[in-house]
Design a protein around this motif. Sequence first.
Motif, short mmCIF file in Angstrom:
data_model
loop_
_atom_site.label_atom_id
_atom_site.label_comp_id
_atom_site.label_asym_id
_atom_site.label_seq_id
_atom_site.Cartn_x
_atom_site.Cartn_y
_atom_site.Cartn_z
N ASN A 144 0.87 -1.20 -0.21
CA ASN A 144 -0.06 -0.18 0.04
C ASN A 144 0.98 1.32 -0.05
N PHE A 145 1.06 1.73 -1.19
CA PHE A 145 1.97 2.99 -1.26
C PHE A 145 1.24 4.08 -2.35
N VAL A 146 1.78 5.31 -2.10
CA VAL A 146 1.46 6.38 -2.84
C VAL A 146 2.55 6.98 -3.59
N ILE A 147 2.21 7.29 -4.72
CA ILE A 147 3.36 8.02 -5.51
C ILE A 147 2.97 9.41 -5.64
N GLN A 148 3.67 10.26 -5.26
CA GLN A 148 3.62 11.63 -5.22
C GLN A 148 4.50 12.36 -6.18
N SER A 149 4.24 13.47 -6.90
CA SER A 149 5.09 14.16 -7.54
C SER A 149 5.30 15.51 -6.95
N SER A 150 6.26 16.08 -7.45
CA SER A 150 6.45 17.45 -6.97
C SER A 150 5.44 18.43 -6.79
N VAL A 196 -2.42 2.75 -10.53
CA VAL A 196 -1.40 2.53 -11.34
C VAL A 196 -1.67 1.27 -12.21
N ILE A 197 -1.96 -0.02 -11.36
CA ILE A 197 -2.40 -1.26 -11.84
C ILE A 197 -3.38 -1.21 -12.72
N GLU A 198 -4.53 -0.33 -12.48
CA GLU A 198 -5.88 -0.24 -13.30
C GLU A 198 -5.31 0.29 -14.66
N LYS A 199 -4.58 1.45 -14.69
CA LYS A 199 -4.27 2.14 -15.80
C LYS A 199 -3.28 1.28 -16.65
N VAL A 200 -2.51 0.36 -16.16
CA VAL A 200 -1.82 -0.44 -17.02
C VAL A 200 -2.60 -1.47 -17.54
N LYS A 201 -3.53 -2.08 -16.99
CA LYS A 201 -4.55 -2.81 -17.37
C LYS A 201 -5.32 -2.57 -18.51
N ALA A 202 -5.72 -1.27 -18.29
CA ALA A 202 -6.47 -0.67 -19.38
C ALA A 202 -5.89 -0.45 -20.73
N ALA A 203 -4.66 -0.11 -20.42
CA ALA A 203 -3.60 0.03 -21.75
C ALA A 203 -3.39 -1.27 -22.45
N PHE A 204 -3.47 -2.37 -21.99
CA PHE A 204 -3.26 -3.90 -22.65
C PHE A 204 -4.51 -4.50 -22.44
N ASP A 244 5.83 -5.87 -15.09
CA ASP A 244 6.84 -5.29 -14.47
C ASP A 244 6.43 -3.52 -14.71
N ILE A 245 6.51 -2.94 -13.52
CA ILE A 245 6.19 -1.59 -13.69
C ILE A 245 7.33 -0.55 -13.08
N TYR A 246 7.61 0.23 -13.95
CA TYR A 246 8.47 1.21 -13.46
C TYR A 246 8.09 2.65 -13.47
N VAL A 247 8.06 3.34 -12.29
CA VAL A 247 7.49 4.49 -12.22
C VAL A 247 8.55 5.72 -12.09
N ALA A 300 3.79 2.81 -21.93
CA ALA A 300 3.82 3.85 -20.91
C ALA A 300 2.47 4.40 -20.77
N VAL A 301 2.11 4.51 -19.53
CA VAL A 301 0.91 5.22 -19.36
C VAL A 301 1.32 6.76 -18.46
N ASP A 302 0.21 7.42 -18.46
CA ASP A 302 0.38 8.71 -17.60
C ASP A 302 -0.12 8.71 -16.26
N LEU A 303 0.64 8.94 -15.27
CA LEU A 303 0.15 8.75 -14.02
C LEU A 303 -0.97 9.72 -13.39
N PHE A 304 -0.90 11.07 -13.79
CA PHE A 304 -1.58 11.98 -13.39
C PHE A 304 -2.57 12.69 -14.53
#
Length: 101
Positions: free
Chosen positions: A44-50, A60-68, A76-79, A97-101
């Motif tokens: 359970n983690f959160v990715i935060q940008s500046s 993030v997992i849902e976005k990757v699944k939707a793209a494929f 394998d996911i590299y953020v 690649a998928v956009d995070l935000f």
Amino acid sequence: MARAKKETTAAAAPAAPAVEKKTAKKAPAKTTAAKPRKKKVVPNFVIQSSADQSITYDAVIEKVKAAFDGEVTSVDIYVKADEGKAYYVINGEVNGAVDLF
């Protein structure tokens, strides 16, 4: 006379040596009780940008699944939060690649 013969044959026969019986040690009985299953650990983690934007692992997992579109056996996911992208490799062959935000 017949009796005397029986006594002499019984006395003439050597006595069988006493054999000590060894009892085999039995292995402890195995219990058939079910072992508790280990629970799958989901990070359970959160990715935060500046720029104060954030996204969760599940999103993030849902976005990757939707793209494929297809069967996923490995992923394998590299953020890269500074780029705002998540790069993925699915089944060791398909990448994107998928956009995070």
